[in-house]
Motif scaffolding. Structure first.
Motif, PDB file in Angstrom:
ATOM      1  N   UNK A 176       0.870  -1.182   0.000  1.00  0.00           N
ATOM      2  CA  UNK A 176       0.000   0.000   0.000  1.00  0.00           C
ATOM      3  C   UNK A 176       0.898   1.220   0.000  1.00  0.00           C
ATOM      4  N   UNK A 177       0.646   2.142  -0.890  1.00  0.00           N
ATOM      5  CA  UNK A 177       1.380   3.406  -0.940  1.00  0.00           C
ATOM      6  C   UNK A 177       0.379   4.538  -0.907  1.00  0.00           C
ATOM      7  N   UNK A 178       0.761   5.617  -0.243  1.00  0.00           N
ATOM      8  CA  UNK A 178      -0.112   6.778  -0.185  1.00  0.00           C
ATOM      9  C   UNK A 178       0.741   8.023  -0.022  1.00  0.00           C
ATOM     10  N   UNK A 179       0.154   9.156  -0.367  1.00  0.00           N
ATOM     11  CA  UNK A 179       0.849  10.433  -0.317  1.00  0.00           C
ATOM     12  C   UNK A 179       0.266  11.284   0.806  1.00  0.00           C
ATOM     13  N   UNK A 180       1.141  11.958   1.524  1.00  0.00           N
ATOM     14  CA  UNK A 180       0.727  12.855   2.604  1.00  0.00           C
ATOM     15  C   UNK A 180       0.859  14.299   2.132  1.00  0.00           C
ATOM     16  N   UNK A 181       0.227  15.217   2.837  1.00  0.00           N
ATOM     17  CA  UNK A 181       0.246  16.623   2.427  1.00  0.00           C
ATOM     18  C   UNK A 181       1.609  17.273   2.667  1.00  0.00           C
ATOM     19  N   UNK A 182       2.348  16.809   3.670  1.00  0.00           N
ATOM     20  CA  UNK A 182       3.662  17.373   3.984  1.00  0.00           C
ATOM     21  C   UNK A 182       4.720  16.290   3.902  1.00  0.00           C
ATOM     22  N   UNK A 183       5.958  16.693   3.681  1.00  0.00           N
ATOM     23  CA  UNK A 183       7.057  15.741   3.657  1.00  0.00           C
ATOM     24  C   UNK A 183       7.319  15.219   5.061  1.00  0.00           C
ATOM     25  N   UNK A 184       7.779  13.976   5.126  1.00  0.00           N
ATOM     26  CA  UNK A 184       8.051  13.308   6.396  1.00  0.00           C
ATOM     27  C   UNK A 184       9.544  13.395   6.700  1.00  0.00           C
ATOM     28  N   UNK A 185       9.872  13.654   7.956  1.00  0.00           N
ATOM     29  CA  UNK A 185      11.262  13.638   8.404  1.00  0.00           C
ATOM     30  C   UNK A 185      11.625  12.182   8.670  1.00  0.00           C
ATOM     31  N   UNK A 186      12.133  11.507   7.648  1.00  0.00           N
ATOM     32  CA  UNK A 186      12.373  10.062   7.752  1.00  0.00           C
ATOM     33  C   UNK A 186      13.417   9.711   8.801  1.00  0.00           C
ATOM     34  N   UNK A 187      14.294  10.634   9.178  1.00  0.00           N
ATOM     35  CA  UNK A 187      15.303  10.359  10.209  1.00  0.00           C
ATOM     36  C   UNK A 187      14.661  10.215  11.589  1.00  0.00           C
ATOM     37  N   UNK A 188      13.507  10.833  11.792  1.00  0.00           N
ATOM     38  CA  UNK A 188      12.838  10.783  13.100  1.00  0.00           C
ATOM     39  C   UNK A 188      11.624   9.851  13.114  1.00  0.00           C
ATOM     40  N   UNK A 189      11.307   9.253  11.987  1.00  0.00           N
ATOM     41  CA  UNK A 189      10.138   8.370  11.893  1.00  0.00           C
ATOM     42  C   UNK A 189      10.398   7.067  12.652  1.00  0.00           C
ATOM     43  N   UNK A 190       9.331   6.514  13.250  1.00  0.00           N
ATOM     44  CA  UNK A 190       9.442   5.250  13.979  1.00  0.00           C
ATOM     45  C   UNK A 190       8.315   4.309  13.568  1.00  0.00           C
ATOM     46  N   UNK A 191       8.575   3.007  13.744  1.00  0.00           N
ATOM     47  CA  UNK A 191       7.583   1.987  13.410  1.00  0.00           C
ATOM     48  C   UNK A 191       7.552   0.951  14.519  1.00  0.00           C
ATOM     49  N   UNK A 192       6.331   0.490  14.862  1.00  0.00           N
ATOM     50  CA  UNK A 192       6.160  -0.559  15.863  1.00  0.00           C
ATOM     51  C   UNK A 192       5.080  -1.510  15.361  1.00  0.00           C
ATOM     52  N   UNK A 193       5.295  -2.805  15.568  1.00  0.00           N
ATOM     53  CA  UNK A 193       4.326  -3.817  15.144  1.00  0.00           C
ATOM     54  C   UNK A 193       3.924  -4.633  16.359  1.00  0.00           C
ATOM     55  N   UNK A 194       2.625  -4.615  16.659  1.00  0.00           N
ATOM     56  CA  UNK A 194       2.126  -5.340  17.833  1.00  0.00           C
ATOM     57  C   UNK A 194       0.706  -5.799  17.572  1.00  0.00           C
ATOM     58  N   UNK A 195       0.431  -7.069  17.875  1.00  0.00           N
ATOM     59  CA  UNK A 195      -0.913  -7.643  17.761  1.00  0.00           C
ATOM     60  C   UNK A 195      -1.531  -7.456  16.376  1.00  0.00           C
ATOM     61  N   UNK A 196      -0.708  -7.593  15.334  1.00  0.00           N
ATOM     62  CA  UNK A 196      -1.224  -7.511  13.976  1.00  0.00           C
ATOM     63  C   UNK A 196      -1.445  -6.106  13.456  1.00  0.00           C
ATOM     64  N   UNK A 197      -1.000  -5.092  14.211  1.00  0.00           N
ATOM     65  CA  UNK A 197      -1.182  -3.708  13.781  1.00  0.00           C
ATOM     66  C   UNK A 197       0.186  -3.020  13.711  1.00  0.00           C
ATOM     67  N   UNK A 198       0.483  -2.458  12.556  1.00  0.00           N
ATOM     68  CA  UNK A 198       1.698  -1.675  12.367  1.00  0.00           C
ATOM     69  C   UNK A 198       1.370  -0.228  12.684  1.00  0.00           C
ATOM     70  N   UNK A 199       2.135   0.381  13.594  1.00  0.00           N
ATOM     71  CA  UNK A 199       1.944   1.786  13.965  1.00  0.00           C
ATOM     72  C   UNK A 199       3.159   2.587  13.518  1.00  0.00           C
ATOM     73  N   UNK A 200       2.916   3.609  12.734  1.00  0.00           N
ATOM     74  CA  UNK A 200       3.987   4.481  12.267  1.00  0.00           C
ATOM     75  C   UNK A 200       3.806   5.867  12.859  1.00  0.00           C
TER      76      UNK A 200
END
Length: 145
Positions: free
Chosen positions: A105-129
């Motif tokens: 799945x790909x999608x576009x956001x209204x503002x650019x993301x600071x990828x250096x500070x982005x985090x991801x967590x996966x728990x109980x079948x749900x990915x949280x970004x």
């Protein structure tokens, strides 16, 4: 004399076979729908002043099989699901409905993301970004001579 015919149990075989096959037809189409639902990956995106939060449902996916890519305003989530064969000697598969494959799945956001500070967590079948917005770059004004 009566006009009774003799009962032949084998004459019912096609009827029973069709009935048995018919019981699985709705489930077969439902399995296709479930595959499509899984392949479409349900997501929620929320925005605050400084960041975006994304929640993506990825049931049955192993954490190592999830890939998230950020390119400016574009976020891509790729996942792979593999079901191990659970067949044993002397067994045969009558029905297999569990999804196996890759989806993204790909999608576009209204503002650019600071990828250096982005985090991801996966728990109980749900990915949280957690996707902090990139600070707007200072615009340089040119002096017109």
């Amino acid at each position: 004399m009566s006009n009774l015919s003799r009962f032949d149990p084998f004459s019912l075989e096609p009827v029973v076979s069709d009935l048995f096959q018919g019981l699985f037809r709705p489930m077969r189409s439902m399995a296709t729908t479930q595959d499509a639902e899984l392949a479409s990956m349900k997501i929620d995106v929320t925005e605050s002043e400084g960041a975006y939060t994304v929640k993506a449902e990825l049931p049955g996916v192993d954490k190592k099989d999830i890939d998230v890519q950020i390119d400016g305003r574009i976020v891509s989530i790729n996942a792979k699901v593999e079901r191990n064969k659970e067949e044993k000697d002397g067994e045969r598969v009558i029905r297999r409905e569990r999804y196996s494959g890759a989806f993204s799945r790909s999608f576009s956001l209204a503002s650019e993301v600071d990828d250096a500070k982005a985090t991801a967590e996966y728990k109980d079948g749900v990915l949280s970004l957690s996707l902090p917005k990139r600070a707007p770059s200072d615009q340089k004004r040119l002096t017109v001579n």
